[in-house]
Write a protein that holds these residues in place. Structure first.
Motif, PDB file in Angstrom:
ATOM      1  N   SER A   5       4.904   7.517 -18.750  1.00  0.00           N
ATOM      2  CA  SER A   5       3.687   7.078 -19.443  1.00  0.00           C
ATOM      3  C   SER A   5       3.462   5.581 -19.288  1.00  0.00           C
ATOM      4  O   SER A   5       2.326   5.126 -19.090  1.00  0.00           O
ATOM      5  CB  SER A   5       3.763   7.449 -20.921  1.00  0.00           C
ATOM      6  OG  SER A   5       3.885   8.840 -21.095  1.00  0.00           O
ATOM      7  N   TRP A   6       4.541   4.817 -19.375  1.00  0.00           N
ATOM      8  CA  TRP A   6       4.419   3.367 -19.202  1.00  0.00           C
ATOM      9  C   TRP A   6       3.962   3.032 -17.774  1.00  0.00           C
ATOM     10  O   TRP A   6       3.077   2.181 -17.581  1.00  0.00           O
ATOM     11  CB  TRP A   6       5.762   2.691 -19.478  1.00  0.00           C
ATOM     12  CG  TRP A   6       6.016   2.416 -20.928  1.00  0.00           C
ATOM     13  CD1 TRP A   6       6.841   3.098 -21.766  1.00  0.00           C
ATOM     14  CD2 TRP A   6       5.428   1.371 -21.716  1.00  0.00           C
ATOM     15  NE1 TRP A   6       6.823   2.557 -23.030  1.00  0.00           N
ATOM     16  CE2 TRP A   6       5.961   1.483 -23.033  1.00  0.00           C
ATOM     17  CE3 TRP A   6       4.515   0.352 -21.451  1.00  0.00           C
ATOM     18  CZ2 TRP A   6       5.602   0.620 -24.059  1.00  0.00           C
ATOM     19  CZ3 TRP A   6       4.153  -0.511 -22.478  1.00  0.00           C
ATOM     20  CH2 TRP A   6       4.696  -0.376 -23.762  1.00  0.00           C
ATOM     21  N   LEU A   7       4.552   3.698 -16.802  1.00  0.00           N
ATOM     22  CA  LEU A   7       4.190   3.424 -15.405  1.00  0.00           C
ATOM     23  C   LEU A   7       2.747   3.834 -15.111  1.00  0.00           C
ATOM     24  O   LEU A   7       2.017   3.115 -14.416  1.00  0.00           O
ATOM     25  CB  LEU A   7       5.147   4.166 -14.470  1.00  0.00           C
ATOM     26  CG  LEU A   7       6.582   3.631 -14.408  1.00  0.00           C
ATOM     27  CD1 LEU A   7       7.470   4.567 -13.612  1.00  0.00           C
ATOM     28  CD2 LEU A   7       6.607   2.230 -13.801  1.00  0.00           C
ATOM     29  N   VAL A   8       2.344   4.986 -15.633  1.00  0.00           N
ATOM     30  CA  VAL A   8       0.970   5.451 -15.413  1.00  0.00           C
ATOM     31  C   VAL A   8      -0.019   4.493 -16.059  1.00  0.00           C
ATOM     32  O   VAL A   8      -1.046   4.146 -15.462  1.00  0.00           O
ATOM     33  CB  VAL A   8       0.790   6.876 -15.980  1.00  0.00           C
ATOM     34  CG1 VAL A   8      -0.685   7.263 -16.018  1.00  0.00           C
ATOM     35  CG2 VAL A   8       1.574   7.875 -15.145  1.00  0.00           C
ATOM     36  N   PHE A  40      -3.953  -1.719 -13.603  1.00  0.00           N
ATOM     37  CA  PHE A  40      -4.113  -2.466 -12.351  1.00  0.00           C
ATOM     38  C   PHE A  40      -5.344  -1.979 -11.594  1.00  0.00           C
ATOM     39  O   PHE A  40      -6.180  -2.770 -11.145  1.00  0.00           O
ATOM     40  CB  PHE A  40      -2.853  -2.300 -11.503  1.00  0.00           C
ATOM     41  CG  PHE A  40      -2.947  -2.920 -10.128  1.00  0.00           C
ATOM     42  CD1 PHE A  40      -2.930  -4.290  -9.958  1.00  0.00           C
ATOM     43  CD2 PHE A  40      -3.067  -2.117  -8.999  1.00  0.00           C
ATOM     44  CE1 PHE A  40      -3.017  -4.863  -8.692  1.00  0.00           C
ATOM     45  CE2 PHE A  40      -3.150  -2.669  -7.733  1.00  0.00           C
ATOM     46  CZ  PHE A  40      -3.124  -4.043  -7.580  1.00  0.00           C
ATOM     47  N   PHE A  41      -5.480  -0.656 -11.467  1.00  0.00           N
ATOM     48  CA  PHE A  41      -6.633  -0.085 -10.753  1.00  0.00           C
ATOM     49  C   PHE A  41      -7.939  -0.413 -11.476  1.00  0.00           C
ATOM     50  O   PHE A  41      -8.959  -0.718 -10.844  1.00  0.00           O
ATOM     51  CB  PHE A  41      -6.490   1.440 -10.637  1.00  0.00           C
ATOM     52  CG  PHE A  41      -5.447   1.868  -9.646  1.00  0.00           C
ATOM     53  CD1 PHE A  41      -5.113   1.084  -8.556  1.00  0.00           C
ATOM     54  CD2 PHE A  41      -4.785   3.083  -9.795  1.00  0.00           C
ATOM     55  CE1 PHE A  41      -4.152   1.477  -7.643  1.00  0.00           C
ATOM     56  CE2 PHE A  41      -3.824   3.500  -8.886  1.00  0.00           C
ATOM     57  CZ  PHE A  41      -3.507   2.694  -7.813  1.00  0.00           C
ATOM     58  N   SER A  98       0.830  -1.202   0.000  1.00  0.00           N
ATOM     59  CA  SER A  98       0.000   0.000   0.000  1.00  0.00           C
ATOM     60  C   SER A  98       0.863   1.250   0.000  1.00  0.00           C
ATOM     61  O   SER A  98       0.604   2.197  -0.757  1.00  0.00           O
ATOM     62  CB  SER A  98      -0.912   0.000   1.232  1.00  0.00           C
ATOM     63  OG  SER A  98      -1.527   1.251   1.405  1.00  0.00           O
ATOM     64  N   LEU A  99       1.886   1.275   0.850  1.00  0.00           N
ATOM     65  CA  LEU A  99       2.768   2.437   0.910  1.00  0.00           C
ATOM     66  C   LEU A  99       3.434   2.676  -0.441  1.00  0.00           C
ATOM     67  O   LEU A  99       3.506   3.824  -0.912  1.00  0.00           O
ATOM     68  CB  LEU A  99       3.828   2.236   2.003  1.00  0.00           C
ATOM     69  CG  LEU A  99       4.831   3.370   2.176  1.00  0.00           C
ATOM     70  CD1 LEU A  99       4.120   4.659   2.565  1.00  0.00           C
ATOM     71  CD2 LEU A  99       5.882   3.002   3.226  1.00  0.00           C
ATOM     72  N   VAL A 100       3.882   1.619  -1.087  1.00  0.00           N
ATOM     73  CA  VAL A 100       4.539   1.742  -2.393  1.00  0.00           C
ATOM     74  C   VAL A 100       3.560   2.284  -3.436  1.00  0.00           C
ATOM     75  O   VAL A 100       3.869   3.229  -4.182  1.00  0.00           O
ATOM     76  CB  VAL A 100       5.108   0.388  -2.849  1.00  0.00           C
ATOM     77  CG1 VAL A 100       5.597   0.466  -4.306  1.00  0.00           C
ATOM     78  CG2 VAL A 100       6.241  -0.056  -1.941  1.00  0.00           C
ATOM     79  N   PHE A 101       2.366   1.703  -3.515  1.00  0.00           N
ATOM     80  CA  PHE A 101       1.378   2.124  -4.510  1.00  0.00           C
ATOM     81  C   PHE A 101       0.947   3.574  -4.283  1.00  0.00           C
ATOM     82  O   PHE A 101       0.824   4.350  -5.238  1.00  0.00           O
ATOM     83  CB  PHE A 101       0.156   1.205  -4.463  1.00  0.00           C
ATOM     84  CG  PHE A 101       0.320  -0.067  -5.234  1.00  0.00           C
ATOM     85  CD1 PHE A 101       0.704  -0.051  -6.563  1.00  0.00           C
ATOM     86  CD2 PHE A 101       0.089  -1.300  -4.632  1.00  0.00           C
ATOM     87  CE1 PHE A 101       0.871  -1.224  -7.281  1.00  0.00           C
ATOM     88  CE2 PHE A 101       0.247  -2.484  -5.336  1.00  0.00           C
ATOM     89  CZ  PHE A 101       0.634  -2.447  -6.669  1.00  0.00           C
ATOM     90  N   THR A 112     -11.255  -2.322  -9.984  1.00  0.00           N
ATOM     91  CA  THR A 112     -12.593  -1.720  -9.926  1.00  0.00           C
ATOM     92  C   THR A 112     -13.597  -2.536 -10.736  1.00  0.00           C
ATOM     93  O   THR A 112     -14.763  -2.658 -10.340  1.00  0.00           O
ATOM     94  CB  THR A 112     -12.570  -0.268 -10.432  1.00  0.00           C
ATOM     95  OG1 THR A 112     -11.999  -0.209 -11.738  1.00  0.00           O
ATOM     96  CG2 THR A 112     -11.763   0.614  -9.502  1.00  0.00           C
ATOM     97  N   PHE A 113     -13.155  -3.096 -11.876  1.00  0.00           N
ATOM     98  CA  PHE A 113     -14.058  -3.946 -12.657  1.00  0.00           C
ATOM     99  C   PHE A 113     -14.415  -5.202 -11.872  1.00  0.00           C
ATOM    100  O   PHE A 113     -15.589  -5.600 -11.812  1.00  0.00           O
ATOM    101  CB  PHE A 113     -13.419  -4.338 -13.984  1.00  0.00           C
ATOM    102  CG  PHE A 113     -14.205  -5.396 -14.731  1.00  0.00           C
ATOM    103  CD1 PHE A 113     -15.369  -5.059 -15.411  1.00  0.00           C
ATOM    104  CD2 PHE A 113     -13.797  -6.722 -14.731  1.00  0.00           C
ATOM    105  CE1 PHE A 113     -16.116  -6.035 -16.079  1.00  0.00           C
ATOM    106  CE2 PHE A 113     -14.530  -7.691 -15.382  1.00  0.00           C
ATOM    107  CZ  PHE A 113     -15.690  -7.346 -16.065  1.00  0.00           C
ATOM    108  N   TYR A 114     -13.415  -5.817 -11.272  1.00  0.00           N
ATOM    109  CA  TYR A 114     -13.648  -7.030 -10.491  1.00  0.00           C
ATOM    110  C   TYR A 114     -14.602  -6.731  -9.339  1.00  0.00           C
ATOM    111  O   TYR A 114     -15.523  -7.508  -9.046  1.00  0.00           O
ATOM    112  CB  TYR A 114     -12.315  -7.557  -9.956  1.00  0.00           C
ATOM    113  CG  TYR A 114     -12.375  -8.976  -9.433  1.00  0.00           C
ATOM    114  CD1 TYR A 114     -12.076 -10.046 -10.273  1.00  0.00           C
ATOM    115  CD2 TYR A 114     -12.720  -9.247  -8.110  1.00  0.00           C
ATOM    116  CE1 TYR A 114     -12.120 -11.346  -9.797  1.00  0.00           C
ATOM    117  CE2 TYR A 114     -12.778 -10.536  -7.638  1.00  0.00           C
ATOM    118  CZ  TYR A 114     -12.471 -11.588  -8.475  1.00  0.00           C
ATOM    119  OH  TYR A 114     -12.534 -12.867  -8.015  1.00  0.00           O
TER     120      TYR A 114
END
Length: 374
Positions: free
Chosen positions: A87-90, A96-97, A63-66, A101-103
């Motif tokens: 851009s790749w990281l974003v 991932f997010f 959590s701290l890392v994210f 949220t879909f799940y």
């Protein structure tokens, strides 16, 4: 295209900064949400259960890392810092997010994704829609990533954002969040938040128009039964009609309800959520503090979700001799981000909270009781 790409960069950057900040001030809360997701995945995918259980066990660190990464990436976007890599990281973080949220929305397994921490609660499908809209702007950024210019402020601002985010995140874990968006924050009345808000339900009716043979929606009840036939209705402001606190309940070891007693006079909670991590802790200062505040008409109460037999053995070992009461672990996780944690109440209103790493003196507790007026 250049204008659209830069607009997207600024909008997504500001979103990431805001979202990252409201989460990094309380990484414990985001960690609980990640733990919930991983435990759900472990149950849905038994073959990978050990892997997801391992992630759940380390959810706080993740959590701290994210949270830090989200805030730092937001700053990187706003200040044009290494846009190819950013851009790749974003894109990866948003994928991932969006998956989470879909799940959450489709399978209805986690009803609050925690997109904006405890600052703003979104319904699962609203969270997913928000991520889809954000993804559109992120894809524009990604396509244009090689054409962005450079900013001389990029490196220092990203460095400052990194130090800042890690600093407040670590502080929140070791002590308490610098901003508390929860219903047990200082200055908030627990009994008042347990009351149902005096708000009129906002109803949406569905009627069948008999003449035109079609359904219509109306915010008023159509009493003309010759023309309209009632089909159904729903409450549009249902969330606003609920009490902010619905699960707060305190009981003694015999199961007798002591909830109301915690709202009477001056109370000093010693919150012990679980035994893990407490075995090596020196309870001498806590016992001494509880004894001293009790002489100043401040009632010490241990509030715990540790199973009764375990707690009795633990209390004997740590020489905890004052009264203890039970409470649901979920409530304690919301009330107290640290373990142990201390919560001072005055007539049901939270005066202040402390972690064990910042344990107050009896004089400090007493002074707060005297000086605090509600």
């Amino acid at each position: 295209m250049k204008f659209l790409a830069n607009l997207s960069r600024i909008l997504v950057g500001l979103e990431f900064i805001f979202s990252g900040f409201v989460k990094v001030v309380d990484p414990y809360g985001t960690g609980l949400k990640l733990q919930e997701y991983f435990e759900v995945f472990a149950g849905d995918l038994p073959a990978l259960a050990p892997f997801f259980n391992g992630l759940a066990h380390n959810a706080l660190g993740m959590s701290l890392v994210f949270c830090c990464l989200e805030l730092v990436l937001g700053v990187a976007l706003v200040f044009n810092f290494k846009m190819k890599q950013t851009s790749w990281l974003v894109l990866g973080l948003m994928l991932f997010f969006t998956f989470l949220t879909f799940y959450s929305a489709y399978f209805n397994k986690v009803t609050d994704c925690g997109c904006f921490g405890d600052f703003l609660k979104l319904k699962p499908w609203d969270s997913f829609l928000k991520d889809i809209i954000s993804m559109v702007f992120i894809l524009i950024i990604f396509v244009y990533r090689k054409k962005f210019g450079k900013s001389e402020f990029g490196t220092p601002m990203v460095l400052i954002a990194t130090i800042f985010s890690i600093g407040i995140g670590v502080y929140a874990i070791r002590y308490l969040p610098i901003l508390d968006f929860l219903p047990y924050a200082a200055g908030k009345s627990i009994p008042k938040q347990m009351e149902r808000p005096d708000i009129k339900p906002d109803l949406q009716y569905v009627f069948l128009n008999k003449r035109e043979k079609k359904e219509i929606e109306s915010k008023e009840y159509l009493a003309d039964t010759n023309t309209y036939k009632y089909i159904s209705s729903k409450v549009l402001n249902e969330d606003l009609l609920k009490a902010k606190i619905t699960d707060y309940s305190i009981a003694d070891s015999a199961g007798n309800d002591f909830t109301q007693q915690t709202f009477e006079g001056n109370v000093f909670f010693i919150v012990l959520k679980k035994k893990d991590g407490l075995e090596e802790l020196d309870f001498g200062p806590i016992n001494s503090l509880a004894t001293k505040v009790s002489k100043r008409k401040i009632k010490p109460m241990v509030i715990t979700s540790i199973p009764l037999e375990e707690y009795l053995g633990f209390a004997k070992e740590k020489k905890i001799g004052f009264n203890f009461y039970t409470c649901d672990e979920k409530v304690l996780k919301t009330m107290a981000r640290n373990n142990p944690c201390f919560v001072l109440l005055k007539d049901g209103v939270v005066v202040k909270k402390w972690s064990y790493n910042n344990i107050p003196t009896a004089d400090q507790v007493n002074e707060l009781i005297i000086s605090t007026k509600f």
